[in-house]
Design an enzyme around this catalytic site. Sequence first.
Site, PDB file in Angstrom:
ATOM      1  N   GLY A  16       0.840  -1.205   0.000  1.00 51.08           N
ATOM      2  CA  GLY A  16       0.000   0.000   0.000  1.00 51.08           C
ATOM      3  C   GLY A  16       0.870   1.249   0.000  1.00 51.08           C
ATOM      4  O   GLY A  16       1.846   1.314   0.737  1.00 51.08           O
ATOM      5  N   ARG A  77       1.181  -4.983  -5.540  1.00 53.01           N
ATOM      6  CA  ARG A  77       1.208  -6.226  -4.776  1.00 53.01           C
ATOM      7  C   ARG A  77       1.516  -7.315  -5.810  1.00 53.01           C
ATOM      8  O   ARG A  77       0.978  -7.282  -6.910  1.00 53.01           O
ATOM      9  CB  ARG A  77      -0.124  -6.458  -4.085  1.00 53.01           C
ATOM     10  CG  ARG A  77      -0.522  -5.243  -3.225  1.00 53.01           C
ATOM     11  CD  ARG A  77      -1.583  -5.554  -2.217  1.00 53.01           C
ATOM     12  NE  ARG A  77      -2.181  -4.344  -1.701  1.00 53.01           N
ATOM     13  CZ  ARG A  77      -1.861  -3.769  -0.530  1.00 53.01           C
ATOM     14  NH1 ARG A  77      -0.928  -4.265   0.225  1.00 53.01           N
ATOM     15  NH2 ARG A  77      -2.470  -2.686  -0.133  1.00 53.01           N
ATOM     16  N   ASP A 108       4.523  -4.482   6.351  1.00 56.05           N
ATOM     17  CA  ASP A 108       4.935  -5.801   6.857  1.00 56.05           C
ATOM     18  C   ASP A 108       5.029  -6.854   5.755  1.00 56.05           C
ATOM     19  O   ASP A 108       5.941  -7.682   5.762  1.00 56.05           O
ATOM     20  CB  ASP A 108       4.007  -6.252   7.996  1.00 56.05           C
ATOM     21  CG  ASP A 108       2.577  -6.440   7.539  1.00 56.05           C
ATOM     22  OD1 ASP A 108       2.111  -5.650   6.711  1.00 56.05           O
ATOM     23  OD2 ASP A 108       1.918  -7.387   8.013  1.00 56.05           O
ATOM     24  N   THR A 131       4.126   2.872   5.590  1.00 50.32           N
ATOM     25  CA  THR A 131       2.743   2.393   5.604  1.00 50.32           C
ATOM     26  C   THR A 131       1.939   3.309   6.513  1.00 50.32           C
ATOM     27  O   THR A 131       2.431   3.713   7.566  1.00 50.32           O
ATOM     28  CB  THR A 131       2.622   0.926   6.096  1.00 50.32           C
ATOM     29  OG1 THR A 131       1.245   0.636   6.360  1.00 50.32           O
ATOM     30  CG2 THR A 131       3.405   0.656   7.361  1.00 50.32           C
ATOM     31  N   ASP A 133      -0.428   2.422   8.270  1.00 48.81           N
ATOM     32  CA  ASP A 133      -1.027   1.653   9.374  1.00 48.81           C
ATOM     33  C   ASP A 133      -0.254   1.733  10.689  1.00 48.81           C
ATOM     34  O   ASP A 133      -0.807   1.405  11.738  1.00 48.81           O
ATOM     35  CB  ASP A 133      -1.154   0.172   8.972  1.00 48.81           C
ATOM     36  CG  ASP A 133      -2.141  -0.021   7.845  1.00 48.81           C
ATOM     37  OD1 ASP A 133      -3.043   0.816   7.692  1.00 48.81           O
ATOM     38  OD2 ASP A 133      -2.004  -1.009   7.098  1.00 48.81           O
ATOM     39  N   ASP A 135       1.855  -0.219  11.900  1.00 47.67           N
ATOM     40  CA  ASP A 135       1.784  -1.506  12.597  1.00 47.67           C
ATOM     41  C   ASP A 135       3.079  -2.306  12.515  1.00 47.67           C
ATOM     42  O   ASP A 135       3.052  -3.532  12.555  1.00 47.67           O
ATOM     43  CB  ASP A 135       0.612  -2.332  12.035  1.00 47.67           C
ATOM     44  CG  ASP A 135       0.752  -2.573  10.538  1.00 47.67           C
ATOM     45  OD1 ASP A 135       1.608  -1.944   9.894  1.00 47.67           O
ATOM     46  OD2 ASP A 135      -0.020  -3.390  10.002  1.00 47.67           O
ATOM     47  N   ARG A 177      -6.689  -2.733   8.987  1.00 49.23           N
ATOM     48  CA  ARG A 177      -7.265  -4.086   8.915  1.00 49.23           C
ATOM     49  C   ARG A 177      -6.859  -4.932  10.118  1.00 49.23           C
ATOM     50  O   ARG A 177      -7.636  -5.696  10.647  1.00 49.23           O
ATOM     51  CB  ARG A 177      -6.798  -4.792   7.637  1.00 49.23           C
ATOM     52  CG  ARG A 177      -7.754  -4.618   6.484  1.00 49.23           C
ATOM     53  CD  ARG A 177      -7.260  -5.398   5.303  1.00 49.23           C
ATOM     54  NE  ARG A 177      -5.821  -5.171   5.147  1.00 49.23           N
ATOM     55  CZ  ARG A 177      -5.208  -4.910   4.001  1.00 49.23           C
ATOM     56  NH1 ARG A 177      -5.876  -4.887   2.907  1.00 49.23           N
ATOM     57  NH2 ARG A 177      -3.909  -4.693   3.937  1.00 49.23           N
TER      58      ARG A 177
HETATM   59  P1  ATP Z   1       0.605  -2.250   3.639  1.00 52.71           P
HETATM   60  O1  ATP Z   1       0.963  -2.493   5.099  1.00 52.71           O
HETATM   61  O2  ATP Z   1       0.437  -0.810   3.374  1.00 52.71           O
HETATM   62  O3  ATP Z   1      -0.531  -3.107   3.164  1.00 52.71           O
HETATM   63  P2  ATP Z   1       2.531  -4.161   2.737  1.00 52.71           P
HETATM   64  O4  ATP Z   1       3.964  -4.026   2.408  1.00 52.71           O
HETATM   65  O5  ATP Z   1       2.186  -4.928   3.990  1.00 52.71           O
HETATM   66  O6  ATP Z   1       1.884  -2.705   2.771  1.00 52.71           O
HETATM   67  P3  ATP Z   1       1.491  -6.384   1.148  1.00 52.71           P
HETATM   68  O7  ATP Z   1       0.596  -6.376  -0.035  1.00 52.71           O
HETATM   69  O8  ATP Z   1       1.079  -7.156   2.344  1.00 52.71           O
HETATM   70  O9  ATP Z   1       1.769  -4.833   1.505  1.00 52.71           O
HETATM   71  O10 ATP Z   1       2.929  -6.938   0.694  1.00 52.71           O
HETATM   72  C1  ATP Z   1       3.583  -6.415  -0.440  1.00 52.71           C
HETATM   73  C2  ATP Z   1       4.127  -7.534  -1.286  1.00 52.71           C
HETATM   74  O11 ATP Z   1       5.157  -8.239  -0.547  1.00 52.71           O
HETATM   75  C3  ATP Z   1       3.147  -8.635  -1.660  1.00 52.71           C
HETATM   76  O12 ATP Z   1       2.311  -8.264  -2.748  1.00 52.71           O
HETATM   77  C4  ATP Z   1       4.093  -9.770  -2.038  1.00 52.71           C
HETATM   78  O13 ATP Z   1       4.605  -9.602  -3.348  1.00 52.71           O
HETATM   79  C5  ATP Z   1       5.246  -9.578  -1.044  1.00 52.71           C
HETATM   80  N1  ATP Z   1       5.102 -10.542   0.064  1.00 52.71           N
HETATM   81  C6  ATP Z   1       4.302 -10.439   1.141  1.00 52.71           C
HETATM   82  N2  ATP Z   1       4.400 -11.538   1.920  1.00 52.71           N
HETATM   83  C7  ATP Z   1       5.291 -12.369   1.312  1.00 52.71           C
HETATM   84  C8  ATP Z   1       5.831 -13.654   1.606  1.00 52.71           C
HETATM   85  N3  ATP Z   1       5.481 -14.326   2.697  1.00 52.71           N
HETATM   86  N4  ATP Z   1       6.729 -14.172   0.738  1.00 52.71           N
HETATM   87  C9  ATP Z   1       7.102 -13.504  -0.375  1.00 52.71           C
HETATM   88  N5  ATP Z   1       6.627 -12.292  -0.702  1.00 52.71           N
HETATM   89  C10 ATP Z   1       5.747 -11.712   0.113  1.00 52.71           C
END
Ligand code: ATP
Length: 327
Positions: A16, A77, A108, A131, A133, A135, A177
């Site tokens: 995000g 993503r 995360d 982020t 959030d 978190d 969330r």
């Molecule tokens: P936000 O907290 O704002 O949602 P984020 O970084 O947590 O941001 P995510 O969509 O959860 O956003 O993760 C970003 C990308 O990281 C995912 O689309 C995926 O490509 C990669 N990713 C997340 N978890 C894993 C995992 N366990 N193994 C490999 N890649 C991962």
Amino acid sequence: MTARKINRIAVFTSGGDAPGMNAAIRAAVRTATKNDLGVMGVRFGYQGMIDDDFIEMHHHSVSNILQHGGTILKSARSEDFRKAEGRKKAVENLRKHNIDAIVAIGGDGTFRGATVLHDEYGFPVVGVPGTIDNDLFGTDETIGYDTALNTAMEAIDKIRDTADAHDRLFLVEVMGREAGFIALETGIATGAELILLPEAVKKIDYIRDSLNKVFKVQRRSSLVIVAEGDETGGALSLAEKLKDDFGKYEMRVCVLGHLQRGGSPTSHDRVLAGRLGSAAVQALLNGHTSVMAGVLNHKNALTPMHKTWSEKKSIDFELLELAQVIR
Ligand code: ATP
């Protein structure tokens, strides 16, 4: 720590988007170029790494961006990156561009991906918490959180005006969330009558009784701030559960949604992004890897990457008690 010499890094934003990501990109690029490192930007996060969407970056590539929301490198993503085959392709492309280390700006999920990349390929990576959030364990605040709080607060102040004019009950849903950081602080900042968070589950009878006190006893408008991940299922679902309870007092729902992600970052987020984008590159130069650059008690701090997502950052329960005292 790694002894590997670093000549060229890649920077990307993932997951995000959050206001201040551009300021973090700028800080990382400029710290790198000041230290004679080459820099490439990867567009669209991990998906761009797989699709070979790399661009050269220089000092002037990041001019006049720090005041803008969103991210000039785009974000995405990527389901492909969750698969071993996708990560293999990503590493092939990083090597093809002679990238020695990466700066990952995201939340995360982004750091889970970075941990896997580091564990599978030993690829040096440092994270920057971006982020709304808030978190992530290992930093008191994440880039974008302060801006999102202020955006939500301004919107809710406006909702309060109209709620007050009609003595209405408003259920306002804010982002979060898994975590209630935004709900908690916007709730206090806007004098909400009730704040509902995933970390402090309230039974529907308690919610009904609290609101009854405000409506039937004090006869005035009421604001409930609901985190999207709250047990009640969010503001729309809560409205359904309460629809028959308040007689002539009208209830309205407002889901703030994606407007919380946009807008020009606050000065606080710009400074935080400057600090952490730069600290991430310094950390790589100092031989650190698989860590996140954060701020703890006003000081820069590095936290092992896996802890940022495997350990839970708690909300401040004293603030939640305060909200109940001063509402
Ligand atoms: P936000 O907290 O704002 O949602 P984020 O970084 O947590 O941001 P995510 O969509 O959860 O956003 O993760 C970003 C990308 O990281 C995912 O689309 C995926 O490509 C990669 N990713 C997340 N978890 C894993 C995992 N366990 N193994 C490999 N890649 C991962």
